[in-house]
Design a protein around this motif. Structure first.
Motif, PDB file in Angstrom:
ATOM      1  N   ILE A   1       0.865  -1.187   0.000  1.00  0.00           N
ATOM      2  CA  ILE A   1       0.000   0.000   0.000  1.00  0.00           C
ATOM      3  C   ILE A   1       0.899   1.234   0.000  1.00  0.00           C
ATOM      4  CG2 ILE A   1      -1.960   1.141   1.102  1.00  0.00           C
ATOM      5  CD1 ILE A   1      -2.588  -1.721   0.323  1.00  0.00           C
ATOM      6  N   PRO A   2       1.325   1.701  -1.171  1.00  0.00           N
ATOM      7  CA  PRO A   2       2.320   2.781  -1.226  1.00  0.00           C
ATOM      8  C   PRO A   2       1.902   4.055  -0.504  1.00  0.00           C
ATOM      9  CG  PRO A   2       2.108   1.724  -3.372  1.00  0.00           C
ATOM     10  CD  PRO A   2       1.009   1.183  -2.519  1.00  0.00           C
ATOM     11  N   ASN A   3       0.599   4.344  -0.459  1.00  0.00           N
ATOM     12  CA  ASN A   3       0.158   5.590   0.176  1.00  0.00           C
ATOM     13  C   ASN A   3      -0.295   5.371   1.610  1.00  0.00           C
ATOM     14  OD1 ASN A   3      -2.104   4.126  -0.401  1.00  0.00           O
ATOM     15  ND2 ASN A   3      -3.309   5.845  -1.210  1.00  0.00           N
ATOM     16  N   MET A   4       0.101   4.259   2.232  1.00  0.00           N
ATOM     17  CA  MET A   4      -0.316   3.971   3.599  1.00  0.00           C
ATOM     18  C   MET A   4       0.115   5.080   4.555  1.00  0.00           C
ATOM     19  SD  MET A   4       0.816   0.796   6.084  1.00  0.00           S
ATOM     20  CE  MET A   4      -0.350  -0.401   5.430  1.00  0.00           C
ATOM     21  N   GLU A   5      -0.780   5.460   5.448  1.00  0.00           N
ATOM     22  CA  GLU A   5      -0.454   6.401   6.520  1.00  0.00           C
ATOM     23  C   GLU A   5       0.296   5.637   7.600  1.00  0.00           C
ATOM     24  OE1 GLU A   5      -0.385  10.293   7.763  1.00  0.00           O
ATOM     25  OE2 GLU A   5      -1.516   9.582   6.024  1.00  0.00           O
ATOM     26  N   LEU A   6       1.527   6.037   7.872  1.00  0.00           N
ATOM     27  CA  LEU A   6       2.368   5.301   8.814  1.00  0.00           C
ATOM     28  C   LEU A   6       2.411   5.976  10.180  1.00  0.00           C
ATOM     29  CD1 LEU A   6       5.346   4.399   6.463  1.00  0.00           C
ATOM     30  CD2 LEU A   6       3.603   2.829   7.362  1.00  0.00           C
ATOM     31  N   PRO A   7       2.859   5.258  11.219  1.00  0.00           N
ATOM     32  CA  PRO A   7       3.012   5.888  12.541  1.00  0.00           C
ATOM     33  C   PRO A   7       3.982   7.069  12.493  1.00  0.00           C
ATOM     34  CG  PRO A   7       3.209   3.488  12.683  1.00  0.00           C
ATOM     35  CD  PRO A   7       3.206   3.831  11.220  1.00  0.00           C
ATOM     36  N   GLN A   8       3.872   7.929  13.476  1.00  0.00           N
ATOM     37  CA  GLN A   8       4.783   9.072  13.536  1.00  0.00           C
ATOM     38  C   GLN A   8       6.224   8.609  13.743  1.00  0.00           C
ATOM     39  OE1 GLN A   8       3.522  12.003  16.414  1.00  0.00           O
ATOM     40  NE2 GLN A   8       1.379  11.883  15.774  1.00  0.00           N
ATOM     41  N   HIS A   9       6.390   7.567  14.558  1.00  0.00           N
ATOM     42  CA  HIS A   9       7.724   7.051  14.870  1.00  0.00           C
ATOM     43  C   HIS A   9       7.982   5.795  14.045  1.00  0.00           C
ATOM     44  CE1 HIS A   9       7.949   9.849  18.219  1.00  0.00           C
ATOM     45  NE2 HIS A   9       6.783   9.393  18.658  1.00  0.00           N
ATOM     46  N   ARG A  10       9.021   5.806  13.259  1.00  0.00           N
ATOM     47  CA  ARG A  10       9.374   4.640  12.459  1.00  0.00           C
ATOM     48  C   ARG A  10      10.024   3.586  13.354  1.00  0.00           C
ATOM     49  NH1 ARG A  10      13.042   5.055   6.950  1.00  0.00           N
ATOM     50  NH2 ARG A  10      12.917   2.833   6.300  1.00  0.00           N
ATOM     51  N   PHE A  11       9.504   2.390  13.344  1.00  0.00           N
ATOM     52  CA  PHE A  11      10.033   1.295  14.162  1.00  0.00           C
ATOM     53  C   PHE A  11      11.007   0.500  13.303  1.00  0.00           C
ATOM     54  CE2 PHE A  11      10.178  -2.652  16.490  1.00  0.00           C
ATOM     55  CZ  PHE A  11       9.931  -2.306  17.814  1.00  0.00           C
ATOM     56  N   GLN A  12      12.285   0.472  13.700  1.00  0.00           N
ATOM     57  CA  GLN A  12      13.323  -0.265  12.981  1.00  0.00           C
ATOM     58  C   GLN A  12      14.220  -0.966  13.997  1.00  0.00           C
ATOM     59  OE1 GLN A  12      14.701   3.232  10.456  1.00  0.00           O
ATOM     60  NE2 GLN A  12      14.889   1.610   8.931  1.00  0.00           N
ATOM     61  N   TRP A  13      13.793  -2.115  14.424  1.00  0.00           N
ATOM     62  CA  TRP A  13      14.557  -2.871  15.411  1.00  0.00           C
ATOM     63  C   TRP A  13      14.724  -4.303  14.916  1.00  0.00           C
ATOM     64  CZ3 TRP A  13      17.006  -0.293  19.124  1.00  0.00           C
ATOM     65  CH2 TRP A  13      16.546   0.995  19.437  1.00  0.00           C
TER      66      TRP A  13
END
Length: 744
Positions: free
Chosen positions: A229-241
């Motif tokens: 879903i290229p236009n997905m609304e994502l969280p404010q904080h990107r989770f990269q763990w």
């Protein structure tokens, strides 16, 4: 020599961590109740048919909780109430019992037991307040007992103690309930040993999942949601763990070794969610194969899996084979499940007569086998000498609640047919891959990032409430990273809380798409896991962690949440329709903001029918307060077929009333007579035979067989509802809105 058709069943047994990280109490009883109803009986039934082999996934978070109940250290509020003397129940407990001790499918778990059904009828007909006012110790004692007895699988009913309780029926004492609890623990204690014994005999392959069932692609990077879903609304904080991925894999690997005395071969990625980024970690840990869904394969190959009207694939050779994934850490095999066959077991066959349902599934497998034979007959030069593997993979616990006797008659009939079938062979995934290594390779970088749900990750991210949950989790993970002294050895409580919060289930229930009677508790559990991270680090718990992620009291429009199978009797059974789509028409919550005799519209599907329910306002008199005719008109966007305008006079000349439709079902609400029409050449309507079921009592319920509608699997169509009188347009029920429907 031609190969038989190989079939791999994979049953996924999973529960989230219901144990609160604050106080250590279990909040919900589902591990204990499903533990007595669904995990042991499934393999005991299979054990009757030694020629058949299958694969079972036991998720670590489930195993941990089963072991707590076996040890007697797990107490949930339901169990605490059941072990409390009736005379000592508090008013709060009585409210809780009346509200929640009927949780479960009443047709299969409650109605078969007269005393349990009697108490349920009192609550439904006289109301919760009446029960609280009139019930005494005897009613509460019986309800506390039956809530536990009804969840004991029928396969155990010949146990002398259980048989005696079922015959007793009523007047249960605290001593009875204590012995019922002991029986639950006894059944649960047999689950792991039985799986281990059957794996050692070769009839089962037991696999595992990441430790607390997290969505691994989203642990690596929440931006993975935008692949589908290229236009997905994502969280404010990107989770990269991504460093949490090997931790989950190592913990599930070690747990498996300790309980089964060998290394696991297969991994069920949580929610069958995969991405290129997670593959090296899985291979490095030592797993040999993983599974996902046909939608993920379709996205990967850029191939849409078309089916005929019976649901059979037009190009089965793409799906019914394992693939090789190459990673720097070694090769992985991957199998993709047949989504439709899995869904038939999960959502449809429970509503059918067991032998008919079993025959239907075997018939589908035989059709696939015939297709295989046809291709094999082309000879080795066809390149199709590789045998086919049909993977049927699904939840192994929840579906049986909708089956007669928890699915035993269906499974017995199915296994009996397959045991004597000369051209279908059931195998474990590992044995098939070992015997027939994959010959086709999927470049790892090409693997689609998605799950079993539409090949996307939208069930766990993108919705405002789901994003809000990620924005609670990410700062907590950052805080833990800022405490290098808090290693897993030095501060296991912080890490266990993190793992629990990373589980997929909390995000599943947040926002649109899924709802249950326990949404508020899932919200609370998630936030308690988050809060426990801060507490274990002696950090203040942020204020937003103490507030619910979303409002759980809201009512309003929603899309269907699952397949439904209502009985068409005009009663509107609440459990029949609790997963249906809903459109509010009239009243204070109505989205149409207008006066209407119709309060609410419910709609949903299964593989056999489209279902519709109309709730009228209290006191509505058909023919006086409401026009006497209801019209259902089907609109097929993008399909080439004969169409015609609405067959009513005085229709508004505006969208969508001036659309051209293909089918029309008319219902006289006074006589309950039905007529069915189809548009043909020259925009003419012609009567045709229809098999719709209609019942009007407390509400209007309708079932229309898909066989009456010219649809193919996965078609999108729209429905319009119009009230009329004597063939004259009166009112559009949903005003300017069409109801979207997807053929399963």
């Amino acid at each position: 020599m031609p190969h038989p058709l190989y079939v791999a069943f994979i049953w996924h047994q999973h529960q989230p961590l219901y144990k609160s990280r604050i106080g250590g109490q279990y909040r919900l009883p589902w591990v204990r109740l499903h533990g007595t109803k669904d995990y042991l009986d499934l393999v005991l039934i299979l054990n009757r048919y030694p020629k058949l082999r299958q694969t079972v996934n036991l998720v670590p978070s489930l195993i941990l909780q089963l072991e707590d109940y076996i040890e007697g250290t797990a107490f949930d509020p339901y169990l605490t109430a059941a072990l409390t003397p009736e005379s000592q129940l508090t008013l709060e407990q009585k409210h809780f019992i009346v509200e929640h001790f009927f949780d479960g499918n009443h047709r299969t778990l409650i109605d078969p037991h007269p005393r349990y059904a009697e108490l349920y009828a009192q609550r439904q007909e006289k109301g919760r307040g009446w029960c609280l006012e009139h019930w005494g110790d005897r009613e509460y004692g019986d309800l506390l007992a039956w809530h536990n007895l009804a969840w004991i699988d029928p396969i155990f009913w010949d146990d002398p103690e259980i048989e005696a309780w079922l015959k007793q029926g009523r007047n249960f004492s605290l001593s009875d309930r204590q012995r019922i609890y002991s029986k639950q623990r006894e059944i649960i204690s047999r689950i792991i040993p039985q799986h281990r014994q059957m794996q050692e005999s070769g009839q089962l392959e037991v696999i595992t999942s990441p430790y607390t069932h997290p969505i691994l692609p989203l642990l690596a990077d929440t931006n993975a949601g935008r692949v589908a879903i290229p236009n997905m609304e994502l969280p404010q904080h990107r989770f990269q763990w991504s460093e949490d991925i090997p931790r989950h894999l190592s913990k599930c690997w070690t747990m498996y070794q300790e309980r089964f005395g060998q290394n696991p071969r297969g991994l069920w990625p949580s929610e069958q969610a995969v991405s290129p980024e997670i593959l090296p970690y899985i291979a490095e840990q030592g797993f040999k194969w993983i599974c996902s869904d046909e939608a993920v394969l379709g996205w990967t190959l850029q191939h849409f899996f078309h089916r005929d009207g019976a649901g059979n694939l037009f190009e089965p050779e793409y799906l019914y084979r394992p693939y090789r994934l190459e990673t720097p850490q070694g090769d992985l095999s991957i199998v993709f499940r047949d989504h439709r066959l899995s869904d038939l077991i999960g959502f449809t066959y429970g509503a059918m007569e067991p032998r008919r349902a079993a025959s239907d599934l075997v018939g589908h497998l035989e059709a696939i086998g015939h297709s295989l034979k046809h291709r094999q007959s082309a000879g080795p030069e066809s390149g199709l000498e590789q045998p086919w593997l049909v993977t049927i993979a699904l939840d192994g616990e929840n579906c049986w609640e909708f089956y007669h006797r928890d699915g035993e008659p269906f499974l017995n009939s199915l296994y009996e047919k397959l045991s004597h079938h000369g051209e279908i062979e059931l195998v474990t995934v590992a044995e098939f891959i070992e015997k027939f290594p994959p010959t086709a390779t999927l470049p790892s970088a090409q693997l689609h990032s998605g799950s079993w749900v539409d090949g996307s990750l939208t069930t766990w991210i993108g919705d405002p409430a789901k994003n809000k949950a990620w924005d609670l989790l990410e700062p907590a993970r950052q805080i833990l990273a800022q405490h290098p002294e808090a290693t897993e050895e030095a501060n296991p409580e912080a890490w266990e809380a993190l793992y629990a919060a990373e589980g997929s289930d909390w995000f599943w229930w947040f926002g649109e798409g899924h709802s249950s009677n326990q949404d508020a508790m899932f919200d609370q559990l998630f936030r308690e896991h988050i809060a426990a991270i801060y507490k274990a680090l002696d950090e203040p718990v942020p204020e937003n962690v103490l507030r619910p992620v979303e409002d759980h009291e809201r009512e309003g429009d929603r899309r269907p949440q699952s397949f439904i199978h209502p009985i068409i009797d005009g009663i509107g059974d609440e459990q029949d329709w609790d997963k249906a789509g809903r459109i509010e028409i009239g009243g204070a919550r109505g989205t149409m903001h207008r006066s209407s005799p119709i309060q609410r519209v419910w709609y949903g599907v299964d593989h056999l029918h489209f279902y519709l329910r109309i709730d009228f306002k209290t006191g509505t008199e058909i023919g006086k307060d409401c026009p006497p005719e209801l019209n259902l008109l089907w609109y097929y966007p993008g399909q080439t077929m004969s169409i015609s305008s609405m067959p009513l006079s005085q229709c508004p000349d505006r969208e969508p009333f001036n659309y051209l439709f293909h089918h029309h079902l008319g219902i006289n609400l006074v006589s309950q007579s039905v007529w069915f029409q189809e548009a043909r050449d020259h925009h003419q309507w012609h009567p045709r035979q229809g098999r719709a079921q209609v019942a009007l009592d407390k509400c209007l319920e309708i079932a229309i067989p898909w066989a009456d509608l010219p649809t193919d699997p996965d078609w999108n169509l729209h429905l319009m509802l119009v009230l009329s009188n004597g063939g004259r347009f009166q009112d559009g029920v949903t005003e300017d809105h069409l109801i979207p429907i997807q053929m399963p």
